[in-house]
Scaffold this motif. Structure first.
Motif, PDB file in Angstrom:
ATOM      1  N   VAL A 105       0.691  -1.138  -0.093  1.00 22.52           N
ATOM      2  CA  VAL A 105      -0.082   0.061  -0.022  1.00 22.52           C
ATOM      3  C   VAL A 105       0.678   1.132  -0.167  1.00 22.52           C
ATOM      4  O   VAL A 105       2.073   1.175   0.515  1.00 22.52           O
ATOM      5  CB  VAL A 105      -1.239  -0.047   0.994  1.00 22.52           C
ATOM      6  N   SER A 106       0.204   2.459  -0.706  1.00 21.27           N
ATOM      7  CA  SER A 106       1.265   3.569  -0.775  1.00 21.27           C
ATOM      8  C   SER A 106       1.160   4.321   0.334  1.00 21.27           C
ATOM      9  O   SER A 106       1.915   5.401   0.464  1.00 21.27           O
ATOM     10  CB  SER A 106       0.861   4.287  -2.127  1.00 21.27           C
ATOM     11  N   GLU A 107       0.297   4.209   1.347  1.00 23.43           N
ATOM     12  CA  GLU A 107       0.156   5.220   2.446  1.00 23.43           C
ATOM     13  C   GLU A 107      -0.241   4.258   3.773  1.00 23.43           C
ATOM     14  O   GLU A 107      -0.429   3.087   3.517  1.00 23.43           O
ATOM     15  CB  GLU A 107      -1.276   6.133   2.331  1.00 23.43           C
ATOM     16  N   PRO A 108       0.191   4.853   5.015  1.00 26.73           N
ATOM     17  CA  PRO A 108      -0.019   3.850   6.120  1.00 26.73           C
ATOM     18  C   PRO A 108      -1.480   3.536   6.321  1.00 26.73           C
ATOM     19  O   PRO A 108      -2.531   4.114   6.304  1.00 26.73           O
ATOM     20  CB  PRO A 108       0.414   4.715   7.184  1.00 26.73           C
ATOM     21  N   VAL A 109      -1.571   1.956   6.454  1.00 28.51           N
ATOM     22  CA  VAL A 109      -2.892   1.488   6.631  1.00 28.51           C
ATOM     23  C   VAL A 109      -2.833   0.543   7.871  1.00 28.51           C
ATOM     24  O   VAL A 109      -1.704  -0.217   7.827  1.00 28.51           O
ATOM     25  CB  VAL A 109      -3.306   0.838   5.195  1.00 28.51           C
ATOM     26  N   GLU A 110      -3.832   0.154   8.437  1.00 31.97           N
ATOM     27  CA  GLU A 110      -3.698  -0.388   9.684  1.00 31.97           C
ATOM     28  C   GLU A 110      -3.705  -1.862   9.167  1.00 31.97           C
ATOM     29  O   GLU A 110      -4.389  -2.341   8.439  1.00 31.97           O
ATOM     30  CB  GLU A 110      -4.823  -0.415  10.795  1.00 31.97           C
ATOM     31  N   PRO A 111      -2.734  -2.813   9.820  1.00 28.79           N
ATOM     32  CA  PRO A 111      -2.756  -4.242   9.591  1.00 28.79           C
ATOM     33  C   PRO A 111      -4.371  -4.954   9.788  1.00 28.79           C
ATOM     34  O   PRO A 111      -4.865  -4.377  10.875  1.00 28.79           O
ATOM     35  CB  PRO A 111      -2.028  -4.827  10.656  1.00 28.79           C
TER      36      PRO A 111
END
Length: 116
Positions: A105-111
């Motif tokens: 993913v290109s931006e921070p995303v929650e696992p």
């Protein structure tokens, strides 16, 4: 648009059965009896899964730790090289190279976030 048999197309109902999740690689190691597989421990949102990935030729365990990857979370477990894989990380070929590029993913995303 047709679904099912035409050119391998599937309906949205079939696609909805695939549980794609964002996972964070928390540990990675080489398997002693395989030149191809890495053993990844992946956090998919409060649950850690062991996923075997055939990427050892192109990725070192150290460069994978902390990386956000896309995981097929609802595959039946499969035994390979004496270990059990509880999912699959997704990758795509890179041009004319054999090297698979991990889908991230290109931006921070929650696992654990569901890919939709």
């Amino acid at each position: 648009m047709a679904s099912g048999g035409e050119a391998g197309l599937i309906g949205i109902e079939d696609f909805a059965k695939v549980d794609l999740r964002v996972g964070r690689v928390v540990r990675a190691e080489r398997l002693p009896h395989s030149k191809k597989l890495l053993k990844l421990i992946v956090d998919i949102g409060g649950e850690e899964r062991q996923v075997l990935a055939g990427i050892a030729k192109w990725y070192s365990p150290e460069e994978l730790v902390g990386r956000l990857v896309i995981v097929v979370a609802n595959l039946q477990p499969k035994r390979m090289a004496g270990e059990v894989s509880q999912g699959m990380v997704l990758a795509a070929p890179c041009g004319d190279s054999e090297k698979p590029v991990l889908l991230t993913v290109s931006e921070p995303v929650e696992p654990g976030s569901r890919v939709c």
